[in-house]
Design a protein around this motif. Structure first.
Motif, PDB file in Angstrom:
ATOM      1  N   UNK A  17      54.315  -5.508  62.239  1.00  0.00           N
ATOM      2  CA  UNK A  17      54.184  -4.190  63.073  1.00  0.00           C
ATOM      3  C   UNK A  17      53.165  -3.192  62.607  1.00  0.00           C
ATOM      4  N   UNK A  18      51.926  -3.520  62.454  1.00  0.00           N
ATOM      5  CA  UNK A  18      51.194  -2.580  61.877  1.00  0.00           C
ATOM      6  C   UNK A  18      51.111  -1.103  62.288  1.00  0.00           C
ATOM      7  N   UNK A  19      50.836  -1.137  63.605  1.00  0.00           N
ATOM      8  CA  UNK A  19      50.918   0.231  64.475  1.00  0.00           C
ATOM      9  C   UNK A  19      52.093   1.171  63.920  1.00  0.00           C
ATOM     10  N   UNK A  20      53.411   0.596  63.802  1.00  0.00           N
ATOM     11  CA  UNK A  20      54.568   1.417  63.452  1.00  0.00           C
ATOM     12  C   UNK A  20      54.512   1.634  61.954  1.00  0.00           C
ATOM     13  N   UNK A  21      54.137   0.849  60.942  1.00  0.00           N
ATOM     14  CA  UNK A  21      54.365   0.941  59.670  1.00  0.00           C
ATOM     15  C   UNK A  21      53.202   0.957  58.903  1.00  0.00           C
ATOM     16  N   UNK A 252      44.959   9.708  71.581  1.00  0.00           N
ATOM     17  CA  UNK A 252      45.460  10.650  70.429  1.00  0.00           C
ATOM     18  C   UNK A 252      46.732  10.471  70.106  1.00  0.00           C
ATOM     19  N   UNK A 253      47.666   9.522  70.823  1.00  0.00           N
ATOM     20  CA  UNK A 253      49.048   9.448  70.344  1.00  0.00           C
ATOM     21  C   UNK A 253      48.962   8.499  69.155  1.00  0.00           C
ATOM     22  N   UNK A 254      48.063   7.515  69.190  1.00  0.00           N
ATOM     23  CA  UNK A 254      47.874   6.503  68.418  1.00  0.00           C
ATOM     24  C   UNK A 254      47.391   7.053  66.848  1.00  0.00           C
ATOM     25  N   UNK A 255      46.261   8.125  67.152  1.00  0.00           N
ATOM     26  CA  UNK A 255      45.552   8.664  65.962  1.00  0.00           C
ATOM     27  C   UNK A 255      46.750   9.554  65.268  1.00  0.00           C
ATOM     28  N   UNK A 256      47.538  10.303  65.945  1.00  0.00           N
ATOM     29  CA  UNK A 256      48.596  11.279  65.376  1.00  0.00           C
ATOM     30  C   UNK A 256      49.590  10.498  64.716  1.00  0.00           C
ATOM     31  N   UNK A 257      50.060   8.907  65.110  1.00  0.00           N
ATOM     32  CA  UNK A 257      50.879   8.417  64.575  1.00  0.00           C
ATOM     33  C   UNK A 257      50.248   7.929  63.083  1.00  0.00           C
ATOM     34  N   UNK A 258      49.061   7.467  63.330  1.00  0.00           N
ATOM     35  CA  UNK A 258      48.306   6.803  62.072  1.00  0.00           C
ATOM     36  C   UNK A 258      48.398   7.922  60.929  1.00  0.00           C
ATOM     37  N   UNK A 259      47.967   9.228  61.371  1.00  0.00           N
ATOM     38  CA  UNK A 259      47.977  10.211  60.357  1.00  0.00           C
ATOM     39  C   UNK A 259      49.425  10.584  59.762  1.00  0.00           C
ATOM     40  N   UNK A 271      61.671   8.535  56.567  1.00  0.00           N
ATOM     41  CA  UNK A 271      61.578   8.693  58.072  1.00  0.00           C
ATOM     42  C   UNK A 271      62.200   7.696  59.004  1.00  0.00           C
ATOM     43  N   UNK A 272      62.806   7.962  60.000  1.00  0.00           N
ATOM     44  CA  UNK A 272      63.232   7.105  60.712  1.00  0.00           C
ATOM     45  C   UNK A 272      62.129   6.371  61.700  1.00  0.00           C
ATOM     46  N   UNK A 273      61.820   4.986  61.780  1.00  0.00           N
ATOM     47  CA  UNK A 273      60.839   4.570  62.419  1.00  0.00           C
ATOM     48  C   UNK A 273      61.286   3.832  63.296  1.00  0.00           C
ATOM     49  N   UNK A 274      60.435   3.607  64.602  1.00  0.00           N
ATOM     50  CA  UNK A 274      60.774   2.784  65.692  1.00  0.00           C
ATOM     51  C   UNK A 274      60.072   1.337  65.523  1.00  0.00           C
ATOM     52  N   UNK A 275      60.680   0.424  65.933  1.00  0.00           N
ATOM     53  CA  UNK A 275      60.094  -0.973  65.917  1.00  0.00           C
ATOM     54  C   UNK A 275      60.533  -1.949  66.846  1.00  0.00           C
TER      55      UNK A 275
END
Length: 289
Positions: A17-21, A252-259, A271-275
């Motif tokens: 899950x690359x988007x999440x981690x 924007x949400x995807x960009x903020x998550x990546x940052x 950090x607690x992460x969703x998967x």
């Protein structure tokens, strides 16, 4: 071609899950490594040894941003991953989080549409070299737009975020219609440094002063929430005062998550992460270099 298997669901989620981690640096460094392993079953630079409880030889490969441990079954064309650790750096992230770059006034915060932190570093470099108008930045970053206003809009996608995180300000030149970007002291320190790690640390400290990122870390490190798309969109709605609608919200949400992924991994912020399987408490590993 080799098939990937995993020691447990946690390793599978973190590698799949690359988007999440993952963050931009991990994508750039680790993606070609995994592709080489999938195609060839081996990669240059891996060390070989034994791991308790594993009968096969185990390989360990360490990059600048990661460390993976895996075994290779040539007969079955299978690679099994046992560990995936993300490297972090020595940074006082708790103190950095205490920065107050957000004025007390009720005004919307700009949410970046770019999630690659190294593009922010490049933007600072360009401004320092005199490429300091929105149009010039748009051209420098390869925009194919034909109209000046479209070039300027593209350039502002990068200029505006560096203003928001305190690396630059906007200055209106007398008798000129176009404004220019002027670096702050912190922005100048990034531009003048010849050491990438110093630049990264200064950028990480700046991002930790960005109000939306502070809110996300507050919720996921000190609170009970996981880093999910829903949480990020909720925070975007709060900090933009509902003024961030339309088709750009997912980007924007995807960009903020990546940052957030990058700064959390870089600074070693738990950090607690969703998967796909809910959420877990993820703590980056810290190694001396």
């Amino acid at each position: 071609m080799y098939r990937f298997t995993y020691f447990d669901d946690q390793i599978k989620s973190m590698l799949s899950d690359r988007n999440a981690f993952w963050d931009a640096e991990l994508v750039q460094e680790l993606s070609p490594v995994l592709e080489t392993l999938k195609q060839c079953g081996e990669v240059e630079g891996a060390s070989c040894g034994r791991k308790p409880g594993v009968t096969e030889l185990v390989y360990e490969l360490r990059g600048r941003s990661f460390q993976i441990t895996y075994s290779v079954d040539v007969a079955r064309k299978e690679i099994r991953f046992y560990e995936f650790k993300q490297m972090s750096h020595s940074i006082d992230w708790r103190t950095a989080l205490e920065q107050d770059l957000h004025s007390g006034e009720e005004q919307p915060v700009y949410i970046p549409q770019i999630g690659d932190p190294y593009k922010f570093i490049r933007t600072v470099e360009l401004i320092y070299c005199g490429i300091n108008t929105p149009k010039d930045l748009g051209i420098a970053f390869g925009s194919g737009a034909k109209k000046d206003k479209d070039l300027a809009r593209r350039g502002d996608y990068l200029g505006r975020p560096v203003i928001e995180i305190g690396l630059a300000s906007r200055y209106q030149v007398e008798k000129q219609s176009a404004s220019i970007y002027v670096l702050t002291e912190r922005g100048q320190r990034i531009a003048q440094s010849n050491d990438l790690e110093t630049r990264e640390r200064l950028l990480a400290e700046a991002l930790l002063g960005f109000y939306p990122i502070q809110m996300i870390i507050e919720e996921t490190t000190y609170g009970d929430n996981a880093l999910t798309k829903e949480l990020i969109q909720e925070i975007i709605s709060l900090v933009t005062l509902g003024d961030c609608g339309g088709s750009t919200v997912p980007r924007r949400a995807s960009s903020l998550r990546a940052l957030v992924n990058w700064v959390a991994r870089y600074a070693g912020i738990p950090m607690r992460r969703g998967g796909d399987d809910g959420f877990q408490l993820y703590i980056p590993y810290i190694y001396g270099r």
